[in-house]
Scaffold this motif. Structure first.
Motif, PDB file in Angstrom:
ATOM      1  N   LYS A   1       0.835  -1.207   0.000  1.00 59.14           N
ATOM      2  CA  LYS A   1       0.000   0.000   0.000  1.00 59.14           C
ATOM      3  C   LYS A   1       0.865   1.250   0.000  1.00 59.14           C
ATOM      4  N   ARG A   2       1.916   1.261   0.819  1.00 61.93           N
ATOM      5  CA  ARG A   2       2.814   2.423   0.887  1.00 61.93           C
ATOM      6  C   ARG A   2       3.491   2.651  -0.469  1.00 61.93           C
ATOM      7  N   SER A   3       3.959   1.580  -1.088  1.00 61.11           N
ATOM      8  CA  SER A   3       4.612   1.703  -2.400  1.00 61.11           C
ATOM      9  C   SER A   3       3.645   2.228  -3.451  1.00 61.11           C
ATOM     10  N   LEU A   4       2.422   1.726  -3.432  1.00 62.65           N
ATOM     11  CA  LEU A   4       1.413   2.195  -4.387  1.00 62.65           C
ATOM     12  C   LEU A   4       1.061   3.661  -4.142  1.00 62.65           C
ATOM     13  N   PHE A   5       0.958   4.038  -2.886  1.00 60.62           N
ATOM     14  CA  PHE A   5       0.674   5.438  -2.560  1.00 60.62           C
ATOM     15  C   PHE A   5       1.819   6.340  -3.022  1.00 60.62           C
ATOM     16  N   ASP A   6       3.067   5.896  -2.824  1.00 60.43           N
ATOM     17  CA  ASP A   6       4.228   6.662  -3.291  1.00 60.43           C
ATOM     18  C   ASP A   6       4.182   6.827  -4.810  1.00 60.43           C
ATOM     19  N   ALA A   7       3.830   5.747  -5.516  1.00 60.35           N
ATOM     20  CA  ALA A   7       3.718   5.815  -6.975  1.00 60.35           C
ATOM     21  C   ALA A   7       2.622   6.795  -7.380  1.00 60.35           C
ATOM     22  N   PHE A   8       1.502   6.766  -6.688  1.00 62.74           N
ATOM     23  CA  PHE A   8       0.401   7.682  -6.961  1.00 62.74           C
ATOM     24  C   PHE A   8       0.849   9.130  -6.769  1.00 62.74           C
ATOM     25  N   GLN A   9       1.532   9.413  -5.650  1.00 68.92           N
ATOM     26  CA  GLN A   9       2.010  10.772  -5.388  1.00 68.92           C
ATOM     27  C   GLN A   9       3.002  11.219  -6.456  1.00 68.92           C
ATOM     28  N   PHE A  10       3.824  10.308  -6.891  1.00 67.96           N
ATOM     29  CA  PHE A  10       4.795  10.596  -7.939  1.00 67.96           C
ATOM     30  C   PHE A  10       4.086  11.038  -9.223  1.00 67.96           C
ATOM     31  N   ILE A  11       3.104  10.283  -9.636  1.00 64.47           N
ATOM     32  CA  ILE A  11       2.360  10.619 -10.850  1.00 64.47           C
ATOM     33  C   ILE A  11       1.640  11.952 -10.682  1.00 64.47           C
ATOM     34  N   GLU A  12       1.045  12.171  -9.534  1.00 59.97           N
ATOM     35  CA  GLU A  12       0.328  13.420  -9.284  1.00 59.97           C
ATOM     36  C   GLU A  12       1.260  14.639  -9.314  1.00 59.97           C
ATOM     37  N   ALA A  13       2.499  14.476  -8.841  1.00 67.41           N
ATOM     38  CA  ALA A  13       3.450  15.591  -8.879  1.00 67.41           C
ATOM     39  C   ALA A  13       3.703  16.017 -10.321  1.00 67.41           C
ATOM     40  N   PHE A  14       3.832  15.060 -11.224  1.00 66.39           N
ATOM     41  CA  PHE A  14       4.010  15.388 -12.638  1.00 66.39           C
ATOM     42  C   PHE A  14       2.732  15.990 -13.220  1.00 66.39           C
ATOM     43  N   ARG A  15       1.590  15.453 -12.859  1.00 60.35           N
ATOM     44  CA  ARG A  15       0.317  15.973 -13.378  1.00 60.35           C
ATOM     45  C   ARG A  15       0.073  17.407 -12.920  1.00 60.35           C
ATOM     46  N   GLU A  16       0.542  17.765 -11.734  1.00 65.52           N
ATOM     47  CA  GLU A  16       0.398  19.149 -11.258  1.00 65.52           C
ATOM     48  C   GLU A  16       1.190  20.098 -12.148  1.00 65.52           C
ATOM     49  N   MET A  17       2.352  19.663 -12.603  1.00 68.04           N
ATOM     50  CA  MET A  17       3.198  20.506 -13.449  1.00 68.04           C
ATOM     51  C   MET A  17       2.635  20.623 -14.859  1.00 68.04           C
TER      52      MET A  17
END
Length: 127
Positions: free
Chosen positions: A13-29
């Motif tokens: 779950k932690r790894s998946l959440f980290d991956a989600f946050q990673f993708i969202e950081a790019f989507r914000e840009m």
């Protein structure tokens, strides 16, 4: 096709959440940022000084696509419009025909956000 009711472990779950946050950081840009552009950014972050040729070998995407991605990651895209300013190109001191790729300060700041640090540990070249 089988379906499993097995719940993911806390680590998963932690790894998946980290991956989600990673993708969202790019989507914000840049909401429309292609995944292969994000991949190129990560490869440059992992290997400062990597060349476009090396990126092509590692990512197996078309040269034109890679050139477009790199241009978008720099200060100005291929149309002269503002780019993301995450990457800077520098001539290889041993071969002026070769461009080496490094993260800018903004690129390091993004890496810091992605990994949860305040400062990226990679060497910054340019601004």
């Amino acid at each position: 096709m089988s379906f499993s009711n097995r719940r993911p472990s806390a680590d998963t779950k932690r790894s998946l959440f980290d991956a989600f946050q990673f993708i969202e950081a790019f989507r914000e840009m840049r909401p429309e940022m292609p995944m292969h552009m994000a991949s190129a950014f990560l490869l440059i972050a992992m290997k400062p000084g990597i060349t476009q040729r090396e990126l092509l070998t590692l990512s197996e995407i078309a040269q034109a696509t890679m050139s477009r991605n790199i241009a978008a990651l720099t200060e100005r895209d291929r149309h002269g419009k503002p780019g993301m300013n995450l990457v800077i190109q520098r001539r290889d001191p041993m071969d002026a025909r070769t461009l080496m790729l490094f993260l800018t300060k903004d690129g390091h700041d993004l890496v810091g956000r992605l990994i949860g640090d305040t400062v990226s540990q990679c060497e910054t070249v340019g601004t």
